[in-house]
Enzyme design. Sequence first.
Site, PDB file in Angstrom:
ATOM      1  N   ARG A   3      29.080  79.017 -52.522  1.00 44.09           N
ATOM      2  CA  ARG A   3      28.994  78.134 -51.345  1.00 44.09           C
ATOM      3  C   ARG A   3      27.544  78.121 -50.896  1.00 44.09           C
ATOM      4  O   ARG A   3      26.977  77.094 -50.547  1.00 44.09           O
ATOM      5  CB  ARG A   3      30.121  78.657 -50.368  1.00 44.09           C
ATOM      6  CG  ARG A   3      29.860  77.441 -49.141  1.00 44.09           C
ATOM      7  CD  ARG A   3      31.111  78.032 -48.213  1.00 44.09           C
ATOM      8  NE  ARG A   3      31.063  79.474 -48.018  1.00 44.09           N
ATOM      9  CZ  ARG A   3      30.254  79.737 -46.844  1.00 44.09           C
ATOM     10  NH1 ARG A   3      29.640  78.861 -46.099  1.00 44.09           N
ATOM     11  NH2 ARG A   3      30.181  81.090 -46.566  1.00 44.09           N
ATOM     12  N   THR A   4      27.225  79.395 -50.491  1.00 40.69           N
ATOM     13  CA  THR A   4      25.825  79.620 -50.105  1.00 40.69           C
ATOM     14  C   THR A   4      24.660  79.200 -50.956  1.00 40.69           C
ATOM     15  O   THR A   4      23.710  78.509 -50.394  1.00 40.69           O
ATOM     16  CB  THR A   4      25.504  81.061 -49.702  1.00 40.69           C
ATOM     17  OG1 THR A   4      26.631  81.338 -48.784  1.00 40.69           O
ATOM     18  CG2 THR A   4      24.067  81.171 -48.942  1.00 40.69           C
ATOM     19  N   GLY A   5      24.839  79.448 -52.035  1.00 42.94           N
ATOM     20  CA  GLY A   5      23.898  78.792 -53.042  1.00 42.94           C
ATOM     21  C   GLY A   5      23.832  77.496 -53.148  1.00 42.94           C
ATOM     22  O   GLY A   5      22.650  77.205 -53.310  1.00 42.94           O
ATOM     23  N   GLU A  11      36.761  83.889 -57.612  1.00 43.61           N
ATOM     24  CA  GLU A  11      36.170  85.213 -57.628  1.00 43.61           C
ATOM     25  C   GLU A  11      36.856  85.841 -56.348  1.00 43.61           C
ATOM     26  O   GLU A  11      37.020  85.540 -55.167  1.00 43.61           O
ATOM     27  CB  GLU A  11      34.622  85.209 -57.253  1.00 43.61           C
ATOM     28  CG  GLU A  11      34.349  86.678 -57.396  1.00 43.61           C
ATOM     29  CD  GLU A  11      32.624  86.527 -57.278  1.00 43.61           C
ATOM     30  OE1 GLU A  11      32.147  87.278 -57.935  1.00 43.61           O
ATOM     31  OE2 GLU A  11      31.888  85.756 -56.566  1.00 43.61           O
ATOM     32  N   LYS A  22      15.861  89.357 -46.269  1.00 45.62           N
ATOM     33  CA  LYS A  22      16.956  89.294 -45.348  1.00 45.62           C
ATOM     34  C   LYS A  22      18.321  89.931 -45.998  1.00 45.62           C
ATOM     35  O   LYS A  22      18.891  89.235 -46.927  1.00 45.62           O
ATOM     36  CB  LYS A  22      17.366  87.648 -44.810  1.00 45.62           C
ATOM     37  CG  LYS A  22      18.319  87.661 -43.552  1.00 45.62           C
ATOM     38  CD  LYS A  22      19.101  86.559 -43.652  1.00 45.62           C
ATOM     39  CE  LYS A  22      20.393  86.491 -44.348  1.00 45.62           C
ATOM     40  NZ  LYS A  22      21.265  87.658 -43.723  1.00 45.62           N
ATOM     41  N   CYS A  36      29.550  91.684 -58.678  1.00 45.97           N
ATOM     42  CA  CYS A  36      29.548  90.111 -59.326  1.00 45.97           C
ATOM     43  C   CYS A  36      29.949  90.126 -60.635  1.00 45.97           C
ATOM     44  O   CYS A  36      30.706  89.121 -61.125  1.00 45.97           O
ATOM     45  CB  CYS A  36      27.952  89.848 -59.307  1.00 45.97           C
ATOM     46  SG  CYS A  36      27.583  89.536 -57.464  1.00 45.97           S
ATOM     47  N   GLU A  76      21.794  84.139 -58.122  1.00 44.39           N
ATOM     48  CA  GLU A  76      22.965  84.719 -58.666  1.00 44.39           C
ATOM     49  C   GLU A  76      24.087  84.561 -58.082  1.00 44.39           C
ATOM     50  O   GLU A  76      24.158  85.203 -56.915  1.00 44.39           O
ATOM     51  CB  GLU A  76      22.572  86.223 -58.971  1.00 44.39           C
ATOM     52  CG  GLU A  76      23.749  87.014 -59.879  1.00 44.39           C
ATOM     53  CD  GLU A  76      24.786  87.498 -59.398  1.00 44.39           C
ATOM     54  OE1 GLU A  76      25.784  86.954 -59.233  1.00 44.39           O
ATOM     55  OE2 GLU A  76      24.637  88.817 -58.883  1.00 44.39           O
ATOM     56  N   GLY A  86      24.588  86.162 -53.896  1.00 42.95           N
ATOM     57  CA  GLY A  86      25.755  86.021 -52.983  1.00 42.95           C
ATOM     58  C   GLY A  86      26.722  84.796 -53.544  1.00 42.95           C
ATOM     59  O   GLY A  86      26.978  84.784 -54.767  1.00 42.95           O
ATOM     60  N   SER A  87      27.444  84.227 -52.839  1.00 40.22           N
ATOM     61  CA  SER A  87      28.563  83.238 -53.150  1.00 40.22           C
ATOM     62  C   SER A  87      27.822  81.965 -53.459  1.00 40.22           C
ATOM     63  O   SER A  87      26.735  81.328 -53.320  1.00 40.22           O
ATOM     64  CB  SER A  87      29.323  83.014 -51.799  1.00 40.22           C
ATOM     65  OG  SER A  87      28.563  82.148 -50.926  1.00 40.22           O
TER      66      SER A  87
END
Length: 496
Positions: A247-249, A398, A191, A302, A267, A244-245
Amino acid sequence: MDFHSQEYWQEKVRHCVPEGRLFINGEYCAARDGTTFACINPATGQTLVEVARGKKEDVDRAVAAARAVFERGDWSRAAPAQRKAVLNRLADLMTQHAEELALLETLDTGKPIRHSLRDDIPGAVRAIRWYAEAIDKVYGEVANTGEDALALIVREPAGVVAAVVPWNFPLMLACWKLGPALAAGNSVVLKPSEKSSLSALRLAALAQQAGLPDGVLSVISGYGHEAGQALSQHMDVDVMAFTGSGRTGRQLLRDAGDSNMKRVWLEAGGKSANIVFADCPDLEKAAAATAAGIFYNQGQVCIAGTRLLVEESIADRFLALLKQQAQNWLPGDPLDPACTMGTLIDSAHADGVHGFIRDGENSGAQLLLDGRDCEQVASLGPTIFAVSDPTLRLSREEIFGPVLVVTRFDSEAQALALANDSDYGLGAAVWTRDLSRAHRLSRRLKSGAVFVNNYNDGDMTVPFGGVKQSGNGRDKSLHALDKFSELKTIWIALEC
């Protein structure tokens, strides 16, 4: 490498027809409910193509196809040499289509065509080819036992892998996950970010042309809260690999716990410290590397060196050199091969970065270089703040843009404390002539990588990943295979 001319790429754009459909089980198709979203060129604001908006029903189809081909063994039980041959053919096809892929990357993300052609596409090719060449050289083990037993330790593919990748290096970071996952024999549902789907959708057709069996690679474009969450909550996905972020992790970890306890590898970014001591062997080189380390890819990296820690005795001189180097990083037309900075990914992200700058001004940070005077809405030039308070939001969060925060230090102990005072731990750099200091700090810095007298050098042979809230697991190197494989013990009783 021939980067051609701006006119050459403009002509290419006129004939570019991007693919916007999902790729499931060997064929392109619309989303089951027919919905789409606009893919916008951030440099022009124009719609490139309507992209299929995959949702749970589409994810279910892709995962079912991935599971079916995995259980049949068309790929999962193929000889490593066979998988190697297919992946090498894919790398060859990517090389043949490098200009097409680079153009898609630049149109989709606003990054300079020079960087897409020189860095992103070759980096993606290297990842696929490196794991293709590695997989038939990774062996199992035979444990030491008595004569009455034979103990084998074998490595097997994990199963169905969901790879969710970001928009800053869309194809290269996808291939950092596809390379080891496919080489190990897994099926993968990829995705891409809804902000950068085009190169992944094109890659799917090249993979099929290379000989990858249908169902082994599907690509589902769509939003994280729809297609992404359908993958993270899916009971038949064995591994989730994400960049990704944070928050999503965190949400992916919760979803894994609430579903089938799938393995989740993250990551999740960084706030990396770049430490320049007074005994730095080459201040001009360090200034150039510092500028590249924060302004390359518009700061959307990153592991960008977002925090510069510079020893007080050389700070003024070094900052003067850094400002000179910043002149080499100026926003322009991404299709101009001479351009070194393109646009940020979109105007919404640019608004967020501008918010950090305003917050820095309001909190008392000293603005040393202001990059806001740009013609394009989504563009931002090199921006530098001097900060004495490391608790400011500028120093802790970040930003993901070309914004550098500079803090001065007086001692090695202070530099180490400042560098480690972060929720993140992806990378760090040390510039010094003192070999003992370099060794000492390299061991004491809490990060997944430490660069000595360089910033972010490396290749496919070394792992990439972080500690603390930068995530877990590693991309690149043989260590990445650990994420996508299972160890099995086979204990055989023998008659003596």
